[in-house]
Scaffold this active site. Structure first.
Site: not given
Ligand code: DGL
Length: 410
Positions: A189-190, A252, A331, A363, A365
């Protein structure tokens, strides 16, 4: 770990052998229940009872005992093994042209799981049924048919786990870590969002080795170009492959949207699992005919999202909201408190005001923010978290690659 298979079924033994599992066979009878109102409970209870009977038998005490019970269920009726040829024929007449479910309960030393698949039967005339029961011994088969050896004669199609229809699904075996040689599973994932997917997977498969790549240097992905997200996703994939991963989870939504098709083209031998906004289950739950999707700008602008809505919303209106600032909060690990609540409220209230009664966390996140979203929604809408469904899909993909790997090359 060496296993004892508490079953005389040659199909179950065949599946274990094809997976490279070391086992001995020790069938033990145990009284079985048949509860047509509770097919899943039926197979779980029977599998546990067979396992307990086998463990209690001399010589297998304390060993790893694997037991299973399979039934066919249609329209409130359980179809176990037919008692005679006439009953086998009557089962096939009743199932003809219908879609039935196959339930298998699988137990390992007192822990049981249930797997379900669906089978669509051809419309069978009496001559076909006679020919089938003459060619196949239907008496030791639930529902009087065997999909593996002669299913083509009576079965039109199926969905779910194929091995489950044969009597021993591979998915629970993967979850228990019984299948040898399963390569590590790689997640990327980012940043930290995709860990929620990995955690859901590990709660199903606690013994499975995993790797996680968080591309923090390039976080966030939400507003980047598709090409750039592909390039970054490729780099993460290569890192995971270099670690020996055999399955790659694009944990993601944004990277799935921008990169998964190209990754699959580049690595056709590697199974990829992506994460996409769960529009289908949300639309199925909606009573108001309107659902909300919270995602990144990149996910919402991608062609895949439009495709999902066209294919799966089924007339339900999809109201989407890009919420990049929530990605940042998540995050940073800011998942509670009044500032977070205010930020979440700003995105969620308009969806509720618009009459959305299901809100999709589109998402990864946002999965960490699910408790705050639920608090704000306070029962006015379902909050759809995809983590468990994706975890299950990863298991299915590992199971089907394990079966393919075990099949002799033709
Ligand atoms: N976790 C990601 C997703 O599921 C991306 C967040 C971001 O980097 O913008 O979309």
């Amino acid at each position: 770990m060496s296993l004892v298979l508490a079953s005389a079924s040659p199909r179950r033994a065949k599946i274990l052998s094809s997976l490279g599992i070391d086992f001995a066979v020790s069938p033990t009878g145990a009284p079985e229940v048949s509860l047509p109102h509770d097919p899943a409970g039926t197979v779980v209870r029977n599998a546990l009872a067979k396992g307990a009977a086998c463990r209690a038998a001399a010589g297998v005490q304390g060993r790893n005992v694997l037991s299973a019970d399979t039934i066919v269920w249609h329209d409130g009726k359980i179809y176990g093994k037919p008692r005679d040829i006439d009953e086998a024929k009557s089962f096939l007449r009743e199932l003809s042209g219908k879609t039935h479910r196959v339930y298998t309960g699988v137990a390992l030393d007192g822990e049981a799981k249930c797997e379900t698949s669906e089978v669509r039967f051809k419309s069978l005339d009496p001559a076909q049924i006679d020919a089938y029961v003459a060619a196949v011994n239907p008496l030791d088969r639930a529902g009087a048919y065997d999909i593996d050896e002669s299913g083509g004669a009576v079965v039109e199609g199926w969905s779910g786990s194929y091995e489950n229809i044969m009597g021993l699904p591979v998915e629970p075996l993967v979850e228990w870590g019984l299948v040898p040689g399963v390569a590590p599973v790689g997640f990327f994932d980012s940043g930290e969002g995709g860990r929620a997917i990995m955690d859901a997977f590990l709660s199903l498969c606690p013994r499975q080795k995993v790797f996680y790549v968080a591309d923090r240097e390039n976080f966030p992905y939400g507003a980047k170009s598709r090409d750039e997200i592909f390039r970054l996703s490729l780099a993460s994939t290569e890192k995971l492959l270099a670690k020996g991963c055999g399955t790659i989870v694009v944990a993601c939504n944004t990277a799935t949207s921008a990169a998964i098709d190209r990754l699959r083209d580049m690595f056709p031998e590697v199974p990829f699992v992506g994460v996409e906004p769960a529009v289908k289950p949300a639309a199925a739950m909606s009573k108001t005919g309107r659902i909300g999707v919270l995602a990144t700008a990149g996910t919402l602008a991608g062609e895949r999202f439009g495709g999902i809505c066209r294919k799966f919303a089924g007339g339900v209106e999809v109201v989407s909201v890009a919420a990049g600032e929530l990605v940042e909060l998540s995050e940073r690990g800011e998942t509670e408190g009044s500032a977070v609540e205010a930020a979440v409220r700003k995105r969620v209230e308009p969806l509720l005001d618009a009459g959305c009664d299901a809100i999709v966390l589109g998402c990864t996140h946002f999965i960490r923010l699910a408790p705050v979203v639920r608090k704000i929604v306070s029962g006015r809408a379902h909050v759809v978290d995809p983590a468990k469904a994706v975890a299950r899909q990863i298991v299915r993909v590992i199971a089907s690659s394990a079966v393919r790997a075990g099949q002799p090359a033709v």
